[in-house]
Design an enzyme around this catalytic site. Structure first.
Site, PDB file in Angstrom:
ATOM      1  N   ILE A 130       0.849  -1.190   0.000  1.00  0.00           N
ATOM      2  CA  ILE A 130       0.000   0.000   0.000  1.00  0.00           C
ATOM      3  C   ILE A 130       0.886   1.241   0.000  1.00  0.00           C
ATOM      4  CG2 ILE A 130      -1.722   1.273   1.369  1.00  0.00           C
ATOM      5  CD1 ILE A 130      -2.134  -1.626   2.758  1.00  0.00           C
ATOM      6  N   CYS A 131       0.514   2.241  -0.813  1.00  0.00           N
ATOM      7  CA  CYS A 131       1.156   3.550  -0.718  1.00  0.00           C
ATOM      8  C   CYS A 131       0.068   4.611  -0.875  1.00  0.00           C
ATOM      9  CB  CYS A 131       2.291   3.703  -1.742  1.00  0.00           C
ATOM     10  SG  CYS A 131       1.734   3.804  -3.445  1.00  0.00           S
ATOM     11  N   ARG A 132       0.429   5.805  -1.299  1.00  0.00           N
ATOM     12  CA  ARG A 132      -0.572   6.870  -1.393  1.00  0.00           C
ATOM     13  C   ARG A 132      -1.494   6.648  -2.586  1.00  0.00           C
ATOM     14  NH1 ARG A 132      -1.600  12.062  -3.454  1.00  0.00           N
ATOM     15  NH2 ARG A 132       0.014  11.725  -5.020  1.00  0.00           N
TER      16      ARG A 132
END
Length: 102
Positions: free
Chosen positions: A65-67
């Site tokens: 997960i990232c932005r």
């Protein structure tokens, strides 16, 4: 090149609500995760992944997960090339409307 497996934020939320045990790894920077992470996610910054490979098992799948889904996609490609089972959360935290912990 083999396709990276993907999961949407909505699919992930349903799995978590159903009590599935998932390995969530948030690869954002410290100041980003300060705004909240998906409950149960482990924070390992993208740049630290190569030095922390001993924390991953090739027998388990990890959801990154990232932005927005770009950095996590890069991490997924890197780890998949080394034989790890990975899945990218498309849309990242921008698409996440579930609970967050700070």
């Amino acid at each position: 090149m083999e396709e990276i497996k993907e999961i949407t934020a909505e699919e992930l939320r349903v799995k978590l609500e159903n009590g599935e045990k998932l390995n969530l790894i948030d690869v954002r920077e410290d100041e980003e995760v300060a705004h909240g992470m998906i409950p149960g996610a482990k924070h390992i910054k993208m740049g630290e992944i190569p030095n922390r490979l001993d924390e991953f098992s090739k027998d388990e799948e990890y959801i990154f997960i990232c932005r927005s889904g770009n950095r996590s996609g890069t991490v997924c490609r890197y780890l998949q090339d080394m034989g790890y089972k990975v899945c990218n959360m498309v849309g990242g935290m921008l698409a996440w409307d579930g609970e967050v912990t700070k």
